[in-house]
Write an enzyme that holds these catalytic residues in place. Structure first.
Site, short mmCIF file in Angstrom:
data_model
loop_
_atom_site.label_atom_id
_atom_site.label_comp_id
_atom_site.label_asym_id
_atom_site.label_seq_id
_atom_site.Cartn_x
_atom_site.Cartn_y
_atom_site.Cartn_z
N CYS A 89 12.43 35.10 -22.30
CA CYS A 89 12.67 34.35 -23.53
C CYS A 89 14.14 34.33 -23.94
CB CYS A 89 11.83 34.92 -24.67
SG CYS A 89 10.07 34.79 -24.37
N HIS A 346 8.62 27.95 -30.01
CA HIS A 346 9.41 28.82 -29.13
C HIS A 346 9.43 28.21 -27.72
CE1 HIS A 346 10.92 32.12 -26.91
NE2 HIS A 346 9.85 32.92 -26.89
N CYS A 376 13.33 39.43 -28.35
CA CYS A 376 12.60 40.21 -27.35
C CYS A 376 12.40 39.36 -26.11
CB CYS A 376 11.26 40.67 -27.92
SG CYS A 376 10.19 39.34 -28.47
#
Length: 390
Positions: A89, A346, A376
């Site tokens: 991510c 996201h 994260c």
């Protein structure tokens, strides 16, 4: 050591899974961002010395070096090279770190750090699923399985582990999810995203075209009662789809230059990269590394938490920023002031430079100076970056 400046930043508005942006090939989506960054900076496209593209699912339409394919889908000349980065991510936040280090060292003067993820066209986990069906094995080697007792490294399990470890109740997480929507609604209605969003032409069901400029994932009718009613992701868990980041299609990027590049362009920079770091922690709980990444980057910068005006902590799950707030004692009024991934989506590999674009413009709108971004990442990783608005 030289400096690294951001002279242009932007992102596409997020698209829901199967929504308005799903008809756009990811290379074309990323190519649109590359074109717009060059225009915003008034740069000669031929002077871009590299493109570093974050992308998590480098498979299918995002395979074959999506960074290079984005360049070929853009108006940038063939002479502009590109590479693709996967730090889960944090992929495009890492792309920014690589770009900043490159211009700071003087090896290059102008580098684009960007990211893209079409989660409609390349579903999360598609490569692993195909590998399993073809009996091609797992990325977890025998030594990894032995070291971690066969653990499957699930982000969903990790998010629940964080909620339990830090005693975050479902009510608390539901309230966080609602606040994400409330802030995103206010930001959208107030025009807060106007300068950062890069319009993308999309084809509507009736065949007509329209510019996509509003994040499609925002639930403008969101209510705390409605969020509380969403079923749990796991039995006896505390998280739901309403307190998790939304699957999203999107692209984002920033143009990074050093002093020579800044002089050549003759523009005022948006921001300066002040400090950056990346850390690795327990891959089982996986998602709590932003806490210590924040501590480390502040220490590297010689700063305190109270020195920072605004924070962007990716809302992969509500438990991640909620635990971050609890452990650091940060002011929640400074965190994700325009909403986060729970409301806005996201887009995995695009989220790093997406959040950076939002942070830059949020600081500018408020006349503030210092911003910190962290997120994260799969495998127990976290990047952290501090910027100074100029």
């Amino acid at each position: 050591m030289g400096e690294a400046y951001i002279v242009a930043a932007g992102r596409t508005a997020g698209g829901r899974r199967g929504g308005r942006v799903s008809g756009v090939h990811p290379a074309d989506l990323a190519g649109k961002v590359l074109d717009e960054l060059v225009v915003r900076a008034g740069a000669d496209p031929a002077r871009i010395e590299d493109v570093i593209m974050g992308c998590v699912s480098q498979f299918g339409q995002q395979s074959g070096n999506i960074g290079r394919n984005a360049v070929m889908a853009s108006s940038l000349p063939e002479s502009v090279p590109a590479t693709s980065v996967d730090r889960q991510c944090g992929s495009s936040q890492q792309a920014l770190s690589f770009a900043a280090a490159t211009v700071m060292s003087g090896q290059m003067d102008m580098v684009i750090a960007a990211g893209v993820e079409s989660m409609s066209r390349v579903p999360m986990g598609a490569a692993a699923k195909l590998a399993h069906e073809a009996n091609l094995g797992s990325p977890n080697s025998p030594k990894i399985k032995a070291r971690y007792n066969g653990h499957q490294f699930s982000q969903f399990v990790g998010a629940e582990m964080i909620a339990k470890k830090y005693n975050l109740s479902k009510d608390e997480l539901d309230a966080f999810g609602f606040e994400s929507h409330r802030r995103a609604i206010a930001a959208t209605n107030g025009g807060a995203f106007k300068d950062e969003i890069i319009a993308v032409e999309v084809v509507l069901p009736d065949g007509s075209t329209e510019l996509h400029t509003i994040d499609e994932g925002i639930r403008f009718d969101a209510s705390l009662e409605g969020i509380r009613a969403v079923k749990l992701l796991q039995e006896e868990g505390r998280l739901t789809a309403a307190t998790s980041s939304q699957i999203c299609d999107g692209a984002s990027g920033v143009l990074v230059v050093n002093e020579r590049g800044l002089k050549e362009l003759g523009v005022k920079p948006l921001a300066r990269i002040h400090a950056m770091t990346v850390i690795g922690e327990d891959p089982v709980i996986m998602l709590e590394a932003p806490i210590n990444a924040t501590r480390r980057v502040l220490d590297r910068a010689g700063m305190k938490l109270d020195d920072i005006d605004l924070f962007e902590v990716n809302e992969a799950f509500a438990s991640v920023p909620a635990a971050w707030l609890q452990q650091l004692g940060a002011d929640p009024a400074k965190l994700n002031v325009n909403g986060g991934a729970i409301a806005l989506g996201h887009p995995l590999g695009a989220s790093g430079t997406k959040l950076m674009s939002t942070l830059i413009y949020a600081l500018k709108a408020r006349g503030k100076k210092w911003g910190l971004q962290t997120m994260c990442e799969g495998g127990g990783l976290a990047n952290a970056t501090i910027i100074e608005i100029l």
